[in-house]
Design an enzyme around this catalytic site. Structure first.
Site, PDB file in Angstrom:
ATOM      1  N   HIS A 255     -23.788 120.860  38.213  1.00 46.62           N
ATOM      2  CA  HIS A 255     -22.643 121.517  37.572  1.00 46.62           C
ATOM      3  C   HIS A 255     -21.339 121.151  38.295  1.00 46.62           C
ATOM      4  O   HIS A 255     -20.383 120.682  37.676  1.00 46.62           O
ATOM      5  CB  HIS A 255     -22.866 123.035  37.584  1.00 46.62           C
ATOM      6  CG  HIS A 255     -21.780 123.817  36.906  1.00 46.62           C
ATOM      7  ND1 HIS A 255     -21.874 124.237  35.604  1.00 46.62           N
ATOM      8  CD2 HIS A 255     -20.579 124.246  37.354  1.00 46.62           C
ATOM      9  CE1 HIS A 255     -20.769 124.894  35.272  1.00 46.62           C
ATOM     10  NE2 HIS A 255     -19.966 124.928  36.328  1.00 46.62           N
ATOM     11  N   GLU A 256     -21.317 121.350  39.603  1.00 41.00           N
ATOM     12  CA  GLU A 256     -20.090 121.046  40.362  1.00 41.00           C
ATOM     13  C   GLU A 256     -19.797 119.550  40.346  1.00 41.00           C
ATOM     14  O   GLU A 256     -18.637 119.142  40.406  1.00 41.00           O
ATOM     15  CB  GLU A 256     -20.189 121.576  41.796  1.00 41.00           C
ATOM     16  CG  GLU A 256     -20.379 123.094  41.915  1.00 41.00           C
ATOM     17  CD  GLU A 256     -19.390 123.925  41.106  1.00 41.00           C
ATOM     18  OE1 GLU A 256     -18.244 123.469  40.909  1.00 41.00           O
ATOM     19  OE2 GLU A 256     -19.766 125.017  40.632  1.00 41.00           O
TER      20      GLU A 256
HETATM   21 ZN    ZN Z   1     -17.903 125.526  36.189  1.00 42.90          ZN
END
Ligand code: ZN
Length: 490
Positions: A255-256
């Site tokens: 995600h990051e």
């Molecule tokens: Zn996010």
């Protein structure tokens, strides 16, 4: 020097100082010794004071009046600077200072109330925050809708009307899908056992690299709540580990990485200018979500990840790739937004969107917020909220004055749905590559069609240009219903 050149030189220094402030924030979450907190608060306040003075400098207004853009890039730069300058100047200095003081205090009060499961201890402070945010919104709105004015901070151009049309179409279909899925006889097992931290972190790094994270211009460190920080040549991400739940580490890293790839892939010509950052929270979240969900949790990619987990942890009790895919995408009822699966996640956001809109409109009193939360939760999730920390006290956002932020999470998912549909059409052999742990065709397409533009286009325009169509909820719903319909045989 022309007015435009003078403005851009001044702006570039402001952007550099803002990067420094951001890096102080990164340091505070990762490296700073605990005893340094008071000094750090003074350091942050000092640099924020410098930034505020620069952002409200009268010369910026003069330069904006005199500047003559020569091309689309210059026009876009001026649009960003003008928007930010106008907004900052509209809010009275005393109100801005009162809000800053109140929200930094309110965060601590919220954290204590949450730990003590005591809603009443937080509500008077929340009431003050709502009052000041309504004042701020009124100053920004020029007689228009208060919530629209706040939304504009995170998603320029978005309005309650445009979001509601999409969200109201999402909600009943998601409620119906969750009921079908949870009613299915086929319920996959969760992961069992312990997963040592070292191989988790090694695989998390490999995942970040696999998704194109450039460690020559970034680094990965451990934190309590993962985030991405910085723009341009220095974009850092963080992750966390849990011995029982390695997916938390892996997928928060992916995600990051989506957020970081967006920042790292922006055209370098925009470095330290307003165009050199992701254009909105919604477009940002579309990148993190498509990396994490549509790509990272696909059948093809999880087949590769299964082999990687076998290499790192040995036989971990999941029989084969198909069982692993079902476990990775297991749908389960729960109270907490940040732990929600793809079917439930947007329902958590839509609940917050409707409640915070009602608070801003004056249709809901803070005193009635908990009851309204619990009623809505029961209606959409079929569960009674058991404790405030599982309900109205679970998120930090409202305590720090973030009203209008929540909807950008679901908007990001809607954008990701549209982008994924266009990506699949553009890259026919995508699954074959993902099955080998090769994301390049996907990440190259996202870089060239979304990420490289930075702030050049308005948020909706970024998606429309990439997909050839206005962003709507249809592709996200089709993706979710096909994926979970097949997984659960419903
Ligand atoms: Zn996010």
């Amino acid at each position: 020097m022309s007015a435009y050149d003078e403005l851009m030189a001044f702006q570039s220094e402001t952007e550099a100082l803002s990067q420094i402030a951001g890096r102080l924030g990164w340091d505070q979450e990762t490296m700073m010794p605990r005893g340094a907190a008071d000094q750090r608060a003074a350091e942050m306040a000092a640099i924020e004071g410098v930034l505020h003075a620069r952002r409200t400098d009268a010369r910026v207004g003069d330069w904006l009046d005199a500047a003559e853009p020569v091309d689309d890039v210059a026009r876009a730069q001026l649009r960003h600077i003008r928007r930010s300058y106008t907004r900052t100047m509209k809010v009275p200095a005393k109100l801005a200072a009162d809000l800053a003081r109140l929200t930094s205090k309110a965060q601590g009060i919220w954290a204590e109330a949450r730990a003590a499961e005591d809603v009443a201890a937080f509500l008077p402070t929340l009431k003050e925050v709502v009052t000041l945010k309504r004042e701020e919104a009124a100053a920004l709105a020029d007689g228009g809708d208060l919530y629209d004015a706040l939304l504009d901070d995170y998603e320029p151009g978005a309005t309650v009307a445009s979001l509601s049309a999409v969200f109201n179409a999402l909600r009943p279909r998601l409620v119906e899908l969750r009921e079908r899925v949870l009613g299915s006889a086929a319920q996959p097992d969760p992961l069992h056992g312990d997963y040592p931290v070292e191989p988790q972190l090694a695989l998390a790094s490999k995942l970040a690299e696999t998704f194109g994270y450039d460690t020559n211009h970034g680094r990965i460190d451990g934190v309590v709540h993962p985030f991405c920080s910085g723009n341009g040549l220095d974009v850092r991400i963080t992750t966390r580990t849990s011995v029982q739940d390695p997916f938390n580490c892996f997928y928060s890293t992916v995600h990051e990485t989506g957020h970081a790839a967006y920042e790292q892939n922006i055209d370098r010509a925009y470095l330290l200018t307003p165009l050199g950052a992701g254009v909105s929270m919604g477009v940002h979240e579309s990148q993190s979500r498509i990396y994490e969900k549509q790509l990272g949790r696909s059948r093809a990619f999880t087949g590769w990840l299964f082999g990687q987990m076998r290499d790192g942890f040995g036989d971990f009790g999941v029989a084969d790739e198909d069982a692993f895919y079902a476990t990775v995408n297991r749908v389960h009822s729960g109270y907490i937004r940040t732990e929600a699966d793809e079917v439930h996640y947007n329902l958590h956001v839509l609940l917050r969107f409707d409640l915070e809109r009602a608070l801003m409109a004056g249709d809901l009193e803070v005193a009635d917020l908990e009851a309204a939360w619990n009623d809505r939760f029961k209606a959409d999730f079929g569960l009674a909220v058991d404790t405030p920390s599982n309900g109205v006290l679970q998120d930090v956002h409202w305590s720090v004055g973030l009203f209008g932020y929540f909807p950008t999470y679901t908007l990001g998912n809607v954008y990701a749905g549209c982008l994924y549909e266009a990506l699949r059409a553009a890259v026919p052999g995508l699954d074959d590559q993902l099955a080998r742990g090769n994301t390049m065709a996907a990440t190259d397409w996202l870089r060239d069609n979304v990420q490289c533009h930075g702030g050049l286009y308005e948020p909706r325009e970024v998606i429309t240009r990439a997909t050839g169509a206005e962003p709507l909820e249809g592709p996200l719903l089709a993706y979710l219903e096909a994926k979970f319909g097949a997984l659960y045989g419903v």
